[in-house]
Design a protein around this motif. Sequence first.
Motif, PDB file in Angstrom:
ATOM      1  N   GLU A  16       0.829  -1.199   0.000  1.00  0.00           N
ATOM      2  CA  GLU A  16       0.000   0.000   0.000  1.00  0.00           C
ATOM      3  C   GLU A  16       0.865   1.251   0.000  1.00  0.00           C
ATOM      4  O   GLU A  16       0.591   2.210  -0.721  1.00  0.00           O
ATOM      5  CB  GLU A  16      -0.950   0.012   1.209  1.00  0.00           C
ATOM      6  N   PHE A  17       1.916   1.257   0.800  1.00  0.00           N
ATOM      7  CA  PHE A  17       2.831   2.398   0.870  1.00  0.00           C
ATOM      8  C   PHE A  17       3.523   2.595  -0.480  1.00  0.00           C
ATOM      9  O   PHE A  17       3.597   3.712  -0.993  1.00  0.00           O
ATOM     10  CB  PHE A  17       3.862   2.190   1.982  1.00  0.00           C
ATOM     11  N   ILE A  18       4.007   1.522  -1.066  1.00  0.00           N
ATOM     12  CA  ILE A  18       4.684   1.596  -2.367  1.00  0.00           C
ATOM     13  C   ILE A  18       3.731   2.145  -3.422  1.00  0.00           C
ATOM     14  O   ILE A  18       4.096   3.029  -4.210  1.00  0.00           O
ATOM     15  CB  ILE A  18       5.228   0.210  -2.779  1.00  0.00           C
ATOM     16  N   LYS A  19       2.509   1.681  -3.440  1.00  0.00           N
ATOM     17  CA  LYS A  19       1.524   2.154  -4.424  1.00  0.00           C
ATOM     18  C   LYS A  19       1.196   3.631  -4.226  1.00  0.00           C
ATOM     19  O   LYS A  19       1.021   4.362  -5.211  1.00  0.00           O
ATOM     20  CB  LYS A  19       0.258   1.309  -4.349  1.00  0.00           C
ATOM     21  N   ARG A  20       1.136   4.098  -2.974  1.00  0.00           N
ATOM     22  CA  ARG A  20       0.886   5.524  -2.716  1.00  0.00           C
ATOM     23  C   ARG A  20       2.020   6.378  -3.272  1.00  0.00           C
ATOM     24  O   ARG A  20       1.781   7.408  -3.900  1.00  0.00           O
ATOM     25  CB  ARG A  20       0.719   5.793  -1.220  1.00  0.00           C
ATOM     26  N   ILE A  21       3.253   5.926  -3.046  1.00  0.00           N
ATOM     27  CA  ILE A  21       4.412   6.662  -3.552  1.00  0.00           C
ATOM     28  C   ILE A  21       4.363   6.712  -5.076  1.00  0.00           C
ATOM     29  O   ILE A  21       4.566   7.768  -5.686  1.00  0.00           O
ATOM     30  CB  ILE A  21       5.738   6.020  -3.071  1.00  0.00           C
ATOM     31  N   ILE A  22       4.076   5.596  -5.716  1.00  0.00           N
ATOM     32  CA  ILE A  22       3.995   5.544  -7.173  1.00  0.00           C
ATOM     33  C   ILE A  22       2.899   6.479  -7.692  1.00  0.00           C
ATOM     34  O   ILE A  22       3.081   7.174  -8.697  1.00  0.00           O
ATOM     35  CB  ILE A  22       3.751   4.098  -7.653  1.00  0.00           C
ATOM     36  N   ASN A  23       1.780   6.515  -7.000  1.00  0.00           N
ATOM     37  CA  ASN A  23       0.665   7.349  -7.448  1.00  0.00           C
ATOM     38  C   ASN A  23       0.998   8.829  -7.478  1.00  0.00           C
ATOM     39  O   ASN A  23       0.427   9.574  -8.273  1.00  0.00           O
ATOM     40  CB  ASN A  23      -0.577   7.098  -6.595  1.00  0.00           C
TER      41      ASN A  23
END
Length: 65
Positions: A16-23
Amino acid sequence: MTTLGEDIGLTDYSDEFIKRIINYRMYMDKELNRYLSYEEIAEKENCTADVVRQILTRTAIMWNH
């Protein structure tokens, strides 16, 4: 099946953290009308700019292969 973190060698962070950063790099900030810098993303996510840089670099390498 592996997790996103396992795929890019970042098991210290949740998917979830990785996806937020990517977004942050997938979508422009609507108020500022630009993409946020590593430092701005880090401030919003309460982490360091180095963590943001590491995540974005590793995911960029994965997407280019």
